[in-house]
Design an enzyme around this catalytic site. Structure first.
Site, PDB file in Angstrom:
ATOM      1  CB  CYS A   1      -0.992  -0.017   1.104  1.00 22.35           C
ATOM      2  SG  CYS A   1      -1.819   1.499   1.366  1.00 22.35           S
TER       3      CYS A   1
ATOM      4  CB  CYS B   1      -4.240   3.014   5.760  1.00 24.62           C
ATOM      5  SG  CYS B   1      -3.927   2.800   4.001  1.00 24.62           S
TER       6      CYS B   1
ATOM      7  CB  CYS C   1      -0.294   2.333   5.627  1.00 22.62           C
ATOM      8  SG  CYS C   1      -1.094   0.581   5.222  1.00 22.62           S
TER       9      CYS C   1
ATOM     10  CB  CYS D   1      -4.995  -0.631   2.275  1.00 25.96           C
ATOM     11  SG  CYS D   1      -3.933  -0.863   3.674  1.00 25.96           S
TER      12      CYS D   1
ATOM     13  CG  HIS E   1      -9.960   3.649  -4.399  1.00 25.59           C
ATOM     14  ND1 HIS E   1     -10.886   2.848  -4.476  1.00 25.59           N
ATOM     15  CD2 HIS E   1      -9.589   4.001  -5.611  1.00 25.59           C
ATOM     16  CE1 HIS E   1     -11.162   2.615  -5.709  1.00 25.59           C
ATOM     17  NE2 HIS E   1     -10.243   3.083  -6.424  1.00 25.59           N
TER      18      HIS E   1
ATOM     19  CG  HIS F   1     -13.285  -1.090  -8.790  1.00 22.25           C
ATOM     20  ND1 HIS F   1     -12.666   0.146  -9.040  1.00 22.25           N
ATOM     21  CD2 HIS F   1     -14.721  -0.632  -7.793  1.00 22.25           C
ATOM     22  CE1 HIS F   1     -13.444   1.074  -8.589  1.00 22.25           C
ATOM     23  NE2 HIS F   1     -14.531   0.512  -7.797  1.00 22.25           N
TER      24      HIS F   1
END
Length: 129
Positions: free
Chosen positions: A48, A99, A51, A96, A102, A105
């Site tokens: 991510c 955190c 984070c 995620c 987004h 999809h």
């Protein structure tokens, strides 16, 4: 939803910069075929960008010819799924789990044995060897 990582909008903007903030925190989408990880196939882990939580292993990545990085599975427990009815469609948004950022999809049209295609914005992830 309460996530392990909590920041104010100002903290997210300072950490991510404008482009990543639009994708990770405002549920934006980068243009297809523009992301640095679309055709990236080195061995390692995709984490991510918000984070650094590991999300996808490189052995699950494939070229879906859709213009975004695609994976056929996530690391168990690292991704959350939410119903998304924006833009006149019904889709499953992926975030995620650490955190709430987004990622993109997920679709059930993948060509591998999982039948799953995680369609992820390059700006929502970082790669680590």
């Amino acid at each position: 939803m309460a996530y392990k990582i909590q920041k104010t909008d100002e903290e997210w903007k300072a950490l991510l910069g404008i482009e990543r903030y639009k994708i990770l925190r405002q549920k934006g989408t980068e243009f297809p075929h523009t992301g640095q990880y679309n055709l990236h196939f080195e061995k390692g882990t995709y984490c991510c960008a918000g984070c650094s939580e590991p999300l996808f292993e490189s052995n699950s990545k494939f070229d879906a010819h859709c213009g975004w990085p695609s994976f056929d599975e996530s690391i168990p427990g690292k991704v959350e799924y939410h119903k998304d009815t924006t833009h006149g469609m019904i889709r499953t948004e992926i975030l995620c789990a650490n955190c709430g950022s987004h990622l993109g999809h997920v679709f059930e049209d993948g060509p591998t044995e999982t039948g799953t295609r995680y369609c992820v914005n390059s700006l929502s992830i970082d790669f680590k060897v």
